[in-house]
Design a protein around this motif. Structure first.
Motif, short mmCIF file in Angstrom:
data_model
loop_
_atom_site.label_atom_id
_atom_site.label_comp_id
_atom_site.label_asym_id
_atom_site.label_seq_id
_atom_site.Cartn_x
_atom_site.Cartn_y
_atom_site.Cartn_z
N UNK A 63 0.81 -1.23 0.00
CA UNK A 63 0.00 0.00 0.00
C UNK A 63 0.84 1.27 0.00
N UNK A 64 2.15 1.14 0.07
CA UNK A 64 3.01 2.33 0.08
C UNK A 64 2.78 3.19 -1.15
N UNK A 65 2.65 4.48 -0.92
CA UNK A 65 2.41 5.40 -2.01
C UNK A 65 0.95 5.56 -2.39
N UNK A 66 0.09 4.69 -1.85
CA UNK A 66 -1.34 4.78 -2.16
C UNK A 66 -2.19 5.09 -0.94
N UNK A 67 -1.77 4.60 0.20
CA UNK A 67 -2.54 4.79 1.45
C UNK A 67 -1.78 5.74 2.37
N UNK A 68 -2.54 6.50 3.13
CA UNK A 68 -1.94 7.41 4.12
C UNK A 68 -2.72 7.31 5.43
N UNK A 69 -1.98 7.08 6.51
CA UNK A 69 -2.59 7.06 7.83
C UNK A 69 -2.36 8.40 8.50
N UNK A 70 -3.37 8.87 9.22
CA UNK A 70 -3.23 10.13 9.95
C UNK A 70 -4.03 10.06 11.24
N UNK A 71 -3.67 10.94 12.17
CA UNK A 71 -4.31 10.96 13.48
C UNK A 71 -4.76 12.38 13.81
N UNK A 72 -5.88 12.46 14.50
CA UNK A 72 -6.37 13.73 15.01
C UNK A 72 -6.57 13.55 16.51
N UNK A 73 -5.62 14.03 17.29
CA UNK A 73 -5.69 13.84 18.73
C UNK A 73 -6.83 14.61 19.38
N UNK A 74 -7.24 15.70 18.77
CA UNK A 74 -8.36 16.47 19.32
C UNK A 74 -9.67 15.69 19.23
N UNK A 75 -9.74 14.78 18.24
CA UNK A 75 -10.96 14.00 18.04
C UNK A 75 -10.78 12.53 18.42
N UNK A 76 -9.58 12.18 18.91
CA UNK A 76 -9.28 10.78 19.21
C UNK A 76 -9.64 9.87 18.04
N UNK A 77 -9.24 10.28 16.87
CA UNK A 77 -9.62 9.57 15.65
C UNK A 77 -8.40 9.33 14.77
N UNK A 78 -8.37 8.16 14.18
CA UNK A 78 -7.33 7.82 13.21
C UNK A 78 -8.01 7.56 11.87
N UNK A 79 -7.35 7.97 10.81
CA UNK A 79 -7.90 7.86 9.47
C UNK A 79 -6.98 7.01 8.58
N UNK A 80 -7.58 6.44 7.57
CA UNK A 80 -6.81 5.78 6.53
C UNK A 80 -7.35 6.25 5.19
N UNK A 81 -6.57 7.08 4.53
CA UNK A 81 -6.93 7.54 3.19
C UNK A 81 -6.40 6.54 2.19
N UNK A 82 -7.28 5.98 1.40
CA UNK A 82 -6.90 4.95 0.44
C UNK A 82 -7.17 5.46 -0.97
N UNK A 83 -6.13 5.57 -1.75
CA UNK A 83 -6.24 6.03 -3.13
C UNK A 83 -5.78 4.93 -4.08
N UNK A 84 -6.13 5.09 -5.34
CA UNK A 84 -5.73 4.13 -6.37
C UNK A 84 -6.04 2.70 -5.93
N UNK A 85 -7.24 2.50 -5.46
CA UNK A 85 -7.61 1.19 -4.93
C UNK A 85 -7.61 0.13 -6.00
N UNK A 86 -7.22 -1.08 -5.58
CA UNK A 86 -7.14 -2.23 -6.48
C UNK A 86 -8.06 -3.34 -5.96
N UNK A 87 -8.47 -4.24 -6.83
CA UNK A 87 -9.32 -5.36 -6.36
C UNK A 87 -8.68 -6.14 -5.22
N UNK A 88 -7.35 -6.24 -5.23
CA UNK A 88 -6.68 -6.99 -4.16
C UNK A 88 -6.69 -6.26 -2.82
N UNK A 89 -7.19 -5.04 -2.79
CA UNK A 89 -7.37 -4.33 -1.52
C UNK A 89 -8.69 -4.73 -0.84
N UNK A 90 -9.49 -5.51 -1.52
CA UNK A 90 -10.76 -5.95 -0.95
C UNK A 90 -10.52 -6.78 0.31
#
Length: 115
Positions: free
Chosen positions: A63-90
């Motif tokens: 997933x390197x170069x396609x996915x990005x993990x980020x955190x928002x400590x004010x919201x106690x939330x973690x995100x995963x932005x997934x771009x250029x998704x492929x069938x094998x990401x299912x």
């Protein structure tokens, strides 16, 4: 009581994008290592990405170069932005928190990449 509540999964076409969210409660979010794992049918659960509050992020090679993990400590939330998704990401994607030596898991959210 620790709760990790994921959202944002769904059906997307190849090449599309999705953003997963995981809202955490009951843990010291600032000091927890937060991550995303996934499990495809017939396969073992695998690490997708993980991040500490200090800014270090680790990614699976697939997933390197396609996915990005980020955190928002004010919201106690973690995100995963997934771009250029492929069938094998299912897979079912699970939020993970490693806090004070304990592993916690969310209930999982389905991501399906298909035309």
């Amino acid at each position: 009581q620790v709760q990790l509540v994921e959202s944002g999964g769904g059906l997307v076409q190849p090449g599309g994008s999705l953003r997963l969210s995981c809202a955490a409660s009951g843990i010291f979010f600032t000091f927890a290592r937060m991550g995303w794992y996934r499990q495809a049918p017939g396969k073992e659960r695998e690490l997708v990405a993980a991040a500490t509050n200090g800014g270090r992020a680790d990614y699976a090679d697939a997933v390197k170069g396609r996915f990005t993990i980020s955190r928002d400590s004010a919201k106690n939330t973690v995100y995963l932005q997934m771009n250029s998704l492929k069938p094998e990401d299912t897979a079912v994607y699970y939020c993970n928190a490693l806090s004070v030596g304990q592993n916690y898991w969310g209930q999982g959210t389905q991501v399906t990449v298909s035309s």
